[in-house]
Design an enzyme around this catalytic site. Structure first.
Site, mmCIF file in Angstrom:
data_model
loop_
_atom_site.group_PDB
_atom_site.id
_atom_site.type_symbol
_atom_site.label_atom_id
_atom_site.label_comp_id
_atom_site.label_asym_id
_atom_site.label_seq_id
_atom_site.Cartn_x
_atom_site.Cartn_y
_atom_site.Cartn_z
ATOM 1 N N TRP A 196 0.800 -1.230 0.000
ATOM 2 C CA TRP A 196 0.000 0.000 0.000
ATOM 3 C C TRP A 196 0.826 1.271 0.000
ATOM 4 O O TRP A 196 0.314 2.331 -0.334
ATOM 5 C CB TRP A 196 -0.953 0.015 1.193
ATOM 6 C CG TRP A 196 -0.398 -0.619 2.432
ATOM 7 C CD1 TRP A 196 -0.541 -1.937 2.790
ATOM 8 C CD2 TRP A 196 0.385 -0.017 3.453
ATOM 9 N NE1 TRP A 196 0.103 -2.175 3.977
ATOM 10 C CE2 TRP A 196 0.684 -1.012 4.416
ATOM 11 C CE3 TRP A 196 0.874 1.283 3.663
ATOM 12 C CZ2 TRP A 196 1.434 -0.768 5.554
ATOM 13 C CZ3 TRP A 196 1.624 1.523 4.805
ATOM 14 C CH2 TRP A 196 1.894 0.514 5.736
ATOM 15 N N LYS B 25 -1.409 -7.081 -8.984
ATOM 16 C CA LYS B 25 -2.391 -6.996 -7.894
ATOM 17 C C LYS B 25 -2.068 -5.788 -7.035
ATOM 18 O O LYS B 25 -1.070 -5.780 -6.320
ATOM 19 C CB LYS B 25 -2.404 -8.255 -7.034
ATOM 20 C CG LYS B 25 -3.454 -8.161 -5.923
ATOM 21 C CD LYS B 25 -3.351 -9.276 -4.931
ATOM 22 C CE LYS B 25 -3.328 -8.882 -3.483
ATOM 23 N NZ LYS B 25 -3.762 -7.568 -3.068
ATOM 24 N N GLU C 276 11.110 -7.869 -2.258
ATOM 25 C CA GLU C 276 11.577 -6.641 -1.585
ATOM 26 C C GLU C 276 10.755 -6.533 -0.308
ATOM 27 O O GLU C 276 9.566 -6.262 -0.351
ATOM 28 C CB GLU C 276 11.362 -5.451 -2.527
ATOM 29 C CG GLU C 276 12.252 -4.282 -2.191
ATOM 30 C CD GLU C 276 11.639 -3.368 -1.159
ATOM 31 O OE1 GLU C 276 11.865 -3.616 0.048
ATOM 32 O OE2 GLU C 276 10.932 -2.439 -1.563
ATOM 33 N N CYS D 83 10.048 1.366 3.061
ATOM 34 C CA CYS D 83 10.875 0.177 3.300
ATOM 35 C C CYS D 83 12.295 0.586 3.697
ATOM 36 O O CYS D 83 12.965 -0.133 4.423
ATOM 37 C CB CYS D 83 10.886 -0.714 2.081
ATOM 38 S SG CYS D 83 11.225 0.159 0.577
ATOM 39 N N GLU E 255 10.526 -4.408 12.083
ATOM 40 C CA GLU E 255 10.130 -3.254 11.266
ATOM 41 C C GLU E 255 8.752 -2.788 11.754
ATOM 42 O O GLU E 255 7.794 -3.554 11.742
ATOM 43 C CB GLU E 255 10.041 -3.655 9.790
ATOM 44 C CG GLU E 255 9.662 -2.486 8.911
ATOM 45 C CD GLU E 255 9.585 -2.849 7.433
ATOM 46 O OE1 GLU E 255 8.915 -3.832 7.092
ATOM 47 O OE2 GLU E 255 10.189 -2.126 6.621
HETATM 48 O O1 TXE Z 1 1.830 -6.357 4.089
HETATM 49 P P1 TXE Z 1 1.645 -7.683 3.251
HETATM 50 P P2 TXE Z 1 0.962 -5.722 5.245
HETATM 51 C C1 TXE Z 1 5.919 -4.750 5.989
HETATM 52 C C2 TXE Z 1 5.725 -3.739 7.102
HETATM 53 C C3 TXE Z 1 4.318 -3.975 7.531
HETATM 54 C C4 TXE Z 1 4.177 -5.459 7.320
HETATM 55 C C5 TXE Z 1 2.782 -5.953 7.106
HETATM 56 O O2 TXE Z 1 6.594 -4.042 8.152
HETATM 57 O O3 TXE Z 1 4.100 -3.629 8.872
HETATM 58 O O4 TXE Z 1 4.942 -5.731 6.163
HETATM 59 O O5 TXE Z 1 2.127 -5.142 6.154
HETATM 60 C C6 TXE Z 1 -0.558 -9.219 -0.571
HETATM 61 N N1 TXE Z 1 -0.357 -14.291 -1.263
HETATM 62 N N2 TXE Z 1 5.759 -4.134 4.687
HETATM 63 O O6 TXE Z 1 0.192 -6.725 6.033
HETATM 64 O O7 TXE Z 1 0.686 -8.633 3.883
HETATM 65 C C7 TXE Z 1 -1.404 -8.097 -0.018
HETATM 66 O O8 TXE Z 1 -2.735 -8.222 -0.481
HETATM 67 C C8 TXE Z 1 -0.066 -13.286 -2.113
HETATM 68 C C9 TXE Z 1 6.985 -3.731 4.035
HETATM 69 O O9 TXE Z 1 0.178 -4.628 4.650
HETATM 70 O O10 TXE Z 1 3.001 -8.166 2.947
HETATM 71 C C10 TXE Z 1 -0.648 -6.892 -0.522
HETATM 72 O O11 TXE Z 1 -0.979 -6.650 -1.892
HETATM 73 N N3 TXE Z 1 -0.187 -11.986 -1.789
HETATM 74 C C11 TXE Z 1 6.772 -3.211 2.711
HETATM 75 C C12 TXE Z 1 0.827 -7.336 -0.441
HETATM 76 O O12 TXE Z 1 0.771 -8.757 -0.344
HETATM 77 C C13 TXE Z 1 -0.592 -11.691 -0.549
HETATM 78 C C14 TXE Z 1 5.492 -2.799 2.213
HETATM 79 C C15 TXE Z 1 1.597 -6.790 0.751
HETATM 80 O O13 TXE Z 1 0.927 -7.136 1.916
HETATM 81 C C16 TXE Z 1 -0.897 -12.698 0.396
HETATM 82 C C17 TXE Z 1 4.363 -3.286 2.966
HETATM 83 C C18 TXE Z 1 -0.761 -14.051 -0.020
HETATM 84 N N4 TXE Z 1 -1.029 -15.068 0.832
HETATM 85 C C19 TXE Z 1 4.535 -3.908 4.163
HETATM 86 N N5 TXE Z 1 -1.255 -12.094 1.557
HETATM 87 C C20 TXE Z 1 7.929 -2.765 1.892
HETATM 88 N N6 TXE Z 1 8.882 -3.629 1.630
HETATM 89 O O14 TXE Z 1 7.964 -1.634 1.430
HETATM 90 C C21 TXE Z 1 -1.177 -10.754 1.345
HETATM 91 N N7 TXE Z 1 -0.780 -10.509 0.076
#
Ligand code: TXE
Length: 490
Positions: A151, A175, A250, A284, A382
């Site tokens: 997001w 997605k 990433e 990140c 994080e």
């Molecule tokens: O991320 P998710 P969340 C880290 C950050 C945050 C934590 C959780 O620490 O607090 O992750 O965040 C999709 N199969 N980052 O819960 O779950 C989901 O729909 C396939 C770091 O918001 O990792 C979304 O599109 N896809 C970071 C995407 O994964 C799946 C950025 C990311 O969601 C899935 C964001 C599945 N089973 C969070 N489940 C960075 N590196 O910048 C979820 N998704």
């Protein structure tokens, strides 16, 4: 208030989807948009379209230069529509307009960079060790890509996947995150207007289990480009056992920000503010672990605290706002829980540490002294929010030991006037990016990615295009002699 409606883009067509959900404005906590929700049927349709577009029709017949020209057109469309896209991203994710406006204008340059890369992918003629053979290699598109976007910075984090994948000749199903998907769904109009053949780019959104999981385990996916958290990444890796897709990951970080006593402290303070409070810390590369040389700790903390407490927090759509809300209530609740666990573990609150008493998902800029404990979760996990943990160090070896004491390895900031020391530390730090006397600088030309828990694969630069290719080796027999002994390998 009238809700704004967004659509999926599958096989060149826009649709409302069978099911919809509401998207919340993080500044108010109230619904403002209707978003289509893709489930198995839509995911399958999108992958089938991308698979067909990869194998048949116009796309595989285009030259690399023609692919590049389409990317240039997309970049122009983004540039023209940047103010509108920025407003959408700000509205849907809470990221301040000051940042989305410039970041999205820069996204156009990312696509231009990859437009230029498309016809620069060269193969090689090999100096082969056989007199009757001509052998060459050439990079070929890996196939159908599933891109999973989080997001924070959806247009930016999708550009670093879509740009190189299209330059390489792949097709994609993207997605968008279920949190704040509006700008990425809207971007589909740009691909349509630029004239990409149907099915080359498909943009959908939905939830992790019912959309992301179905997409990443689909048998027709060849490569998965994922940005998100490490726990979700583990699920995605398991899903890839179904299709044996290659992966680029990433996964964020816990990046150290090291300041030596000889540093330009005015500059270091501003950079540290940028590192942890810009984008409300939802970045990140957030520099979330400040390491200060002991002799400057007190002075630096006092000055930093003063600056942090005067950051202008408010509506992300207001150009004078410096810090907006967090994107989701879930994220704020997680931060509240981690800050309170850190204090219970012996860390000392210097500033902030609370949610703002107003509508929306706001959290105060926070600074936590962790010199009394190495166990505080704010040091090890994080938080993805405006929370800075502080430790002090005595000398270079102590600084390096503490900086490398993390399971993550994405970025590192280092402030010192000593160039030799800057070289020594940047060589020994375990991170994919090192910023010396600066922070949070990015470019389409520079690779971006991490070590260890921060993932693998590189976004940005030519290296990213290679992630979307496989090398093909072609053998040509140049002799007229009959095929020799069939029982001996040639
Ligand atoms: O991320 P998710 P969340 C880290 C950050 C945050 C934590 C959780 O620490 O607090 O992750 O965040 C999709 N199969 N980052 O819960 O779950 C989901 O729909 C396939 C770091 O918001 O990792 C979304 O599109 N896809 C970071 C995407 O994964 C799946 C950025 C990311 O969601 C899935 C964001 C599945 N089973 C969070 N489940 C960075 N590196 O910048 C979820 N998704």
């Amino acid at each position: 208030m009238k809700m704004q409606l967004f659509q999926h883009y599958i096989d060149g067509e826009f649709s409302n989807g069978a099911t919809q959900f509401e998207s919340l404005d993080p500044a108010t906590g109230k619904a403002w948009a209707i978003i289509p929700e893709a489930r198995e049927e839509e995911v399958n349709r999108a992958v089938t379209a991308a698979h067909r577009a990869f194998n048949q029709g116009q796309w595989p017949k285009l030259t690399a230069t023609q692919r590049g020209k389409l990317l240039y057109k997309l970049a122009d469309w983004i540039e023209e529509n940047a103010p509108y896209l920025a407003e959408l991203e700000t509205r849907d994710t809470g990221k301040i307009i000051r940042e989305t406006a410039s970041q999205i204008a820069y996204v156009a340059d990312y696509y231009r960079y990859y437009a230029g890369c498309a016809d620069k992918l060269e193969g090689a003629v090999l100096p082969i060790d056989k007199t009757d053979m001509q052998v060459w290699t050439k990079p070929q598109a890996v196939g159908v890509v599933a891109a999973i976007i989080p997001w924070n910075s959806q247009l930016f984090l999708s550009a670093v996947k879509i740009g190189p994948a299209l330059a390489a000749g792949c097709t994609l199903v993207i997605k968008a995150s279920e949190d704040g998907p509006a700008p990425l769904l809207e971007l589909a109009k740009g691909f349509h207007a630029a004239g990409f053949p149907s099915g080359v780019v498909n943009i959908i959104t939905g939830f992790g289990k019912t959309c992301g999981s179905v997409l990443t385990s689909h048998p027709d996916i060849d490569h998965i480009a994922f940005t998100g958290g490490p726990i979700t990444a583990q699920q995605v890796i398991k899903n890839s056992a179904n299709n044996l897709a290659s992966l680029s990951l990433e996964l964020g970080g816990k990046s150290p920000f090291i300041i030596f006593a000889d540093a330009d402290l005015d500059s270091a303070i501003n950079a540290q503010i940028a590192a942890i409070f810009a984008a409300s810390g939802q970045s990140c590369v957030a520099g979330s672990r400040l390491l200060l040389q002991s002799s400057i700790k007190e002075e630096f903390i006092n000055r930093l605290k003063q600056k942090a407490e005067t950051i202008k927090i408010g509506s992300p759509l207001d150009k004078s706002t410096e810090m907006g809300p967090l994107c989701t209530l879930r994220q704020r609740q997680y931060i509240e829980q981690m800050v309170s666990a850190s204090i219970n573990a012996g860390a000392r609150l210097i500033s902030g540490g609370f949610s703002l008493d107003k509508e929306g998902f706001y959290y105060a800029p926070s600074i936590i002294d962790c010199d009394n404990t190495e166990q505080a979760p704010c040091l090890t996990h994080e938080l993805f929010g405006p929370v800075l943990s502080v430790q002090s160090f005595t000398d270079e070896a102590d600084a390096l030991g503490k900086a490398n004491n993390s399971r993550y390895g994405l970025a590192c900031g280092l402030f010192t006037q000593n160039l030799a020391r800057a070289h020594r530390i940047s060589a020994q730090i375990r991170s994919g990016i090192v910023w010396l006397n600066t922070y949070r600088a990015v470019s389409p030309i520079a690779p971006f990615g991490g070590f260890a828990l921060s993932g693998h694969g590189r976004e940005g630069g030519m290296a990213a295009v290679m992630d979307y290719t496989r090398s093909k080796t072609v053998w040509l027999n140049t002799s007229d002699a009959p095929f020799p002994d069939p029982f001996i390998m040639r």
